[in-house]
Design an enzyme around this catalytic site. Structure first.
Site, PDB file in Angstrom:
ATOM      1  N   GLY A 283       5.918  -1.838   3.568  1.00  0.00           N
ATOM      2  CA  GLY A 283       5.525  -2.305   4.894  1.00  0.00           C
ATOM      3  C   GLY A 283       5.900  -3.758   5.125  1.00  0.00           C
ATOM      4  O   GLY A 283       6.827  -4.293   4.502  1.00  0.00           O
ATOM      5  N   ASP A 284       5.138  -4.380   5.985  1.00  0.00           N
ATOM      6  CA  ASP A 284       5.438  -5.733   6.435  1.00  0.00           C
ATOM      7  C   ASP A 284       5.574  -6.736   5.278  1.00  0.00           C
ATOM      8  O   ASP A 284       6.545  -7.492   5.206  1.00  0.00           O
ATOM      9  CB  ASP A 284       4.317  -6.165   7.392  1.00  0.00           C
ATOM     10  CG  ASP A 284       4.660  -7.425   8.111  1.00  0.00           C
ATOM     11  OD1 ASP A 284       5.666  -7.424   8.841  1.00  0.00           O
ATOM     12  OD2 ASP A 284       3.932  -8.432   7.936  1.00  0.00           O
TER      13      ASP A 284
ATOM     14  N   ASP B 273      -0.048   2.480   8.439  1.00  0.00           N
ATOM     15  CA  ASP B 273      -0.510   1.700   9.591  1.00  0.00           C
ATOM     16  C   ASP B 273       0.415   1.822  10.804  1.00  0.00           C
ATOM     17  O   ASP B 273       0.017   1.500  11.917  1.00  0.00           O
ATOM     18  CB  ASP B 273      -0.633   0.218   9.222  1.00  0.00           C
ATOM     19  CG  ASP B 273      -1.538  -0.009   8.017  1.00  0.00           C
ATOM     20  OD1 ASP B 273      -2.462   0.803   7.819  1.00  0.00           O
ATOM     21  OD2 ASP B 273      -1.302  -0.977   7.273  1.00  0.00           O
TER      22      ASP B 273
ATOM     23  N   ALA C 269      15.436  10.595  -1.881  1.00  0.00           N
ATOM     24  CA  ALA C 269      16.618  10.544  -1.016  1.00  0.00           C
ATOM     25  C   ALA C 269      17.551   9.420  -1.443  1.00  0.00           C
ATOM     26  O   ALA C 269      18.786   9.587  -1.454  1.00  0.00           O
ATOM     27  CB  ALA C 269      16.181  10.360   0.433  1.00  0.00           C
ATOM     28  N   VAL C 270      16.986   8.283  -1.804  1.00  0.00           N
ATOM     29  CA  VAL C 270      17.813   7.145  -2.239  1.00  0.00           C
ATOM     30  C   VAL C 270      18.576   7.524  -3.510  1.00  0.00           C
ATOM     31  O   VAL C 270      19.796   7.335  -3.616  1.00  0.00           O
ATOM     32  CB  VAL C 270      16.926   5.894  -2.476  1.00  0.00           C
ATOM     33  CG1 VAL C 270      17.707   4.791  -3.183  1.00  0.00           C
ATOM     34  CG2 VAL C 270      16.355   5.390  -1.162  1.00  0.00           C
TER      35      VAL C 270
ATOM     36  N   ASP D 293       2.680  -0.124  11.676  1.00  0.00           N
ATOM     37  CA  ASP D 293       2.661  -1.438  12.332  1.00  0.00           C
ATOM     38  C   ASP D 293       3.917  -2.269  12.079  1.00  0.00           C
ATOM     39  O   ASP D 293       3.850  -3.494  12.022  1.00  0.00           O
ATOM     40  CB  ASP D 293       1.408  -2.220  11.891  1.00  0.00           C
ATOM     41  CG  ASP D 293       1.396  -2.483  10.380  1.00  0.00           C
ATOM     42  OD1 ASP D 293       2.216  -1.891   9.651  1.00  0.00           O
ATOM     43  OD2 ASP D 293       0.556  -3.284   9.936  1.00  0.00           O
TER      44      ASP D 293
ATOM     45  N   THR E 202       4.396   2.897   5.694  1.00  0.00           N
ATOM     46  CA  THR E 202       3.000   2.445   5.710  1.00  0.00           C
ATOM     47  C   THR E 202       2.210   3.347   6.644  1.00  0.00           C
ATOM     48  O   THR E 202       2.709   3.717   7.719  1.00  0.00           O
ATOM     49  CB  THR E 202       2.844   0.976   6.166  1.00  0.00           C
ATOM     50  OG1 THR E 202       1.472   0.755   6.554  1.00  0.00           O
ATOM     51  CG2 THR E 202       3.717   0.609   7.346  1.00  0.00           C
TER      52      THR E 202
ATOM     53  N   ARG F 107      -4.665   7.542   2.364  1.00  0.00           N
ATOM     54  CA  ARG F 107      -3.349   7.183   1.805  1.00  0.00           C
ATOM     55  C   ARG F 107      -2.782   8.263   0.896  1.00  0.00           C
ATOM     56  O   ARG F 107      -1.627   8.154   0.445  1.00  0.00           O
ATOM     57  CB  ARG F 107      -3.473   5.858   1.040  1.00  0.00           C
ATOM     58  CG  ARG F 107      -3.749   4.661   1.942  1.00  0.00           C
ATOM     59  CD  ARG F 107      -2.736   3.567   1.718  1.00  0.00           C
ATOM     60  NE  ARG F 107      -2.772   3.065   0.388  1.00  0.00           N
ATOM     61  CZ  ARG F 107      -3.313   1.906   0.025  1.00  0.00           C
ATOM     62  NH1 ARG F 107      -3.876   1.131   0.918  1.00  0.00           N
ATOM     63  NH2 ARG F 107      -3.276   1.520  -1.215  1.00  0.00           N
TER      64      ARG F 107
ATOM     65  N   ARG G 124       0.960  -5.222  -4.960  1.00  0.00           N
ATOM     66  CA  ARG G 124       1.184  -6.381  -4.091  1.00  0.00           C
ATOM     67  C   ARG G 124       1.413  -7.536  -5.062  1.00  0.00           C
ATOM     68  O   ARG G 124       0.730  -7.640  -6.073  1.00  0.00           O
ATOM     69  CB  ARG G 124      -0.035  -6.631  -3.214  1.00  0.00           C
ATOM     70  CG  ARG G 124      -0.386  -5.411  -2.340  1.00  0.00           C
ATOM     71  CD  ARG G 124      -1.510  -5.749  -1.364  1.00  0.00           C
ATOM     72  NE  ARG G 124      -2.228  -4.563  -0.927  1.00  0.00           N
ATOM     73  CZ  ARG G 124      -1.847  -3.759   0.072  1.00  0.00           C
ATOM     74  NH1 ARG G 124      -0.733  -4.008   0.717  1.00  0.00           N
ATOM     75  NH2 ARG G 124      -2.573  -2.712   0.412  1.00  0.00           N
TER      76      ARG G 124
ATOM     77  N   GLY H 211       0.837  -1.208   0.000  1.00  0.00           N
ATOM     78  CA  GLY H 211       0.000   0.000   0.000  1.00  0.00           C
ATOM     79  C   GLY H 211       0.866   1.249   0.000  1.00  0.00           C
ATOM     80  O   GLY H 211       1.852   1.319   0.734  1.00  0.00           O
TER      81      GLY H 211
ATOM     82  N   ALA I  79     -12.396  12.077  20.481  1.00  0.00           N
ATOM     83  CA  ALA I  79     -13.495  11.127  20.212  1.00  0.00           C
ATOM     84  C   ALA I  79     -14.203  10.715  21.500  1.00  0.00           C
ATOM     85  O   ALA I  79     -13.596  10.663  22.569  1.00  0.00           O
ATOM     86  CB  ALA I  79     -12.936   9.896  19.513  1.00  0.00           C
TER      87      ALA I  79
ATOM     88  N   ARG J 153      -5.013  -1.653   9.097  1.00  0.00           N
ATOM     89  CA  ARG J 153      -4.856  -3.103   8.972  1.00  0.00           C
ATOM     90  C   ARG J 153      -5.208  -3.772  10.301  1.00  0.00           C
ATOM     91  O   ARG J 153      -6.293  -3.526  10.803  1.00  0.00           O
ATOM     92  CB  ARG J 153      -3.443  -3.441   8.505  1.00  0.00           C
ATOM     93  CG  ARG J 153      -3.402  -4.658   7.600  1.00  0.00           C
ATOM     94  CD  ARG J 153      -2.098  -4.782   6.858  1.00  0.00           C
ATOM     95  NE  ARG J 153      -0.951  -4.875   7.713  1.00  0.00           N
ATOM     96  CZ  ARG J 153      -0.054  -5.862   7.698  1.00  0.00           C
ATOM     97  NH1 ARG J 153      -0.227  -6.874   6.868  1.00  0.00           N
ATOM     98  NH2 ARG J 153       0.988  -5.865   8.475  1.00  0.00           N
TER      99      ARG J 153
HETATM  100  O1  F6P Z   1      -1.406  -1.215   4.679  1.00  0.00           O
HETATM  101  C1  F6P Z   1      -1.976  -0.028   4.244  1.00  0.00           C
HETATM  102  C2  F6P Z   1      -3.446  -0.193   4.050  1.00  0.00           C
HETATM  103  O2  F6P Z   1      -3.998   1.048   3.636  1.00  0.00           O
HETATM  104  C3  F6P Z   1      -4.228  -0.724   5.251  1.00  0.00           C
HETATM  105  O3  F6P Z   1      -4.486   0.273   6.204  1.00  0.00           O
HETATM  106  C4  F6P Z   1      -5.453  -1.279   4.607  1.00  0.00           C
HETATM  107  O4  F6P Z   1      -5.981  -2.334   5.374  1.00  0.00           O
HETATM  108  C5  F6P Z   1      -4.931  -1.798   3.287  1.00  0.00           C
HETATM  109  O5  F6P Z   1      -3.709  -1.128   3.031  1.00  0.00           O
HETATM  110  C6  F6P Z   1      -5.855  -1.567   2.107  1.00  0.00           C
HETATM  111  O6  F6P Z   1      -5.300  -2.176   1.000  1.00  0.00           O
HETATM  112  P1  F6P Z   1      -5.772  -1.967  -0.496  1.00  0.00           P
HETATM  113  O7  F6P Z   1      -5.133  -0.709  -0.994  1.00  0.00           O
HETATM  114  O8  F6P Z   1      -5.269  -3.164  -1.186  1.00  0.00           O
HETATM  115  O9  F6P Z   1      -7.262  -1.830  -0.474  1.00  0.00           O
END
Ligand code: F6P
Length: 333
Positions: free
Chosen positions: A106-107, A137, A26-27, A139, A135, A263, A76, A15, A196, A181
């Site tokens: 990301g991961d 997230d 930068a790279v 995470d 990312t 995003r 992906r 993502g 909230a 995620r």
């Molecule tokens: O990992 C980034 C992210 O935006 C998550 O927050 C979300 O679950 C996922 O990607 C959504 O993925 P896609 O762009 O494939 O819908």
């Protein structure tokens, strides 16, 4: 060692996240500054498999530090999870004469990088891979911070502030679903920042009465007539949460799924600056001859870690932040 690295590849995968372009820039600029050629691999790992690349010059990355998305495109790539897919990618690296790759993502991107490194080692080829965490997230276990998180948080806050205006006028309840995620970083940071009424995160087992109904009730007893419920996507559907609120206490919530808007957008100062430092460090690490590393932040400093160890690290959401949220929520007490 640095004179052994002549050409490196850079890619963005998974993502997208605001600040990826700043990292690519930068790279490229760091590599060129050190006399190293830089090749952009397009569409993430699938670009390595399909020989989808573009030579990058200094001017190729002009005027992108302020842009969301990624000029290299992203994808992906399930094929990269198979040995045959990675074998094709390794062949592309050999053909292009790449000595190293910087993988920004990301991961999933890093899991792919680790498998690639292992397979490269078996093949006897010399190719170092360095990961840069990007990312929304936040995470990634080995890094306090991931590129894109700050921008996404600010985007979500801006949207929710707007929702709050209309919720306040109509004295309504709003249920907003944010990304993240399986993690609640985005939801909790955003929830604290918008004040909230309640925030639902996957890290905390949901007790609907305690975590939603009672929070709304306390806010109402405290004089509030509009309510903002932030739901991390990892908890489940905001639509279901809205329905349940309706069924249990008769409110008529409006549900908003913020989705992919989180995003996009121009990266914030934090994301541009962090991406610039991380991209710089990724190339520095490659030129030092250290392969198979992941860049991260620890207490504000940029560090690099062994890829395998880094991927085994787990980052827990500090529940103290949830306590802060609860302490600051309007209540009738
Ligand atoms: O990992 C980034 C992210 O935006 C998550 O927050 C979300 O679950 C996922 O990607 C959504 O993925 P896609 O762009 O494939 O819908």
């Amino acid at each position: 060692m640095s004179n052994q690295v002549k050409r490196i590849g850079v890619l963005t995968s998974g993502g997208d996240a605001p600040g990826m372009n700043a990292a690519v820039r930068a790279v490229v600029r760091t590599a060129l500054n050190r006399g190293v050629e830089c090749i952009g691999i397009r569409r993430g790992w699938s670009g390595l498999i399909n020989s989808d690349f573009v030579p990058l010059h200094s001017s190729s990355v002009s005027h992108i530090i302020n842009k969301g998305g990624t000029i290299l495109f992203t994808a992906r790539c399930p094929e990269f999870m198979d040995r045959e897919g990675r074998a094709k990618a390794i062949a592309t690296c050999r053909l292009l004469g790449l000595d190293g790759i910087v993988a920004i993502g990301g991961d999933g991107t890093f899991r792919g990088a680790l498998e690639l490194s292992r397979q490269v080692a078996e093949s006897g080829q010399k190719l170092s891979v360095v990961g840069v965490p990007a990312t929304i997230d936040n995470d990634i276990g080995c890094s306090n911070y991931t590129i894109g998180f700050d921008t996404a948080s600010n985007t979500a806050i801006e949207c929710i502030d707007k929702l709050r205006d209309t919720m306040q006028s109509h004295e309504r309840c709003s249920v907003v679903e944010v990304m993240g995620r399986h993690a609640g970083f985005l939801a909790l940071y955003v929830g604290i920042s918008v004040g909230a009424t309640a925030v639902l995160i996957p890290e905390r087992e949901l007790d609907f009465d305690r975590d939603v109904i009672e929070k709304i009730r306390q806010a109402r007893l405290g004089g509030t007539t509009h309510f903002m419920i932030v739901v991390a996507e990892g908890v489940g559907s905001a639509v279901d949460i809205g329905k349940r609120i309706h069924d249990e206490i008769g409110l008529d919530p409006r549900v908003t799924v913020l989705g992919h808007i989180q995003r996009g957008g121009a990266p914030t100062a934090r994301d541009r600056e962090t991406a610039s430092r991380m991209g710089y460090e990724a190339v520095r690490v490659l030129l030092e001859g250290k392969g198979n590393r992941i860049i991260g932040t620890q207490e504000g400093r940029i560090v690099d870690m062994d890829m395998e160890e880094a991927l085994a690290m787990v980052k827990h959401l500090e529940m103290y932040r949830y306590e802060v949220l609860e302490a600051l929520t309007a209540s009738g007490k």
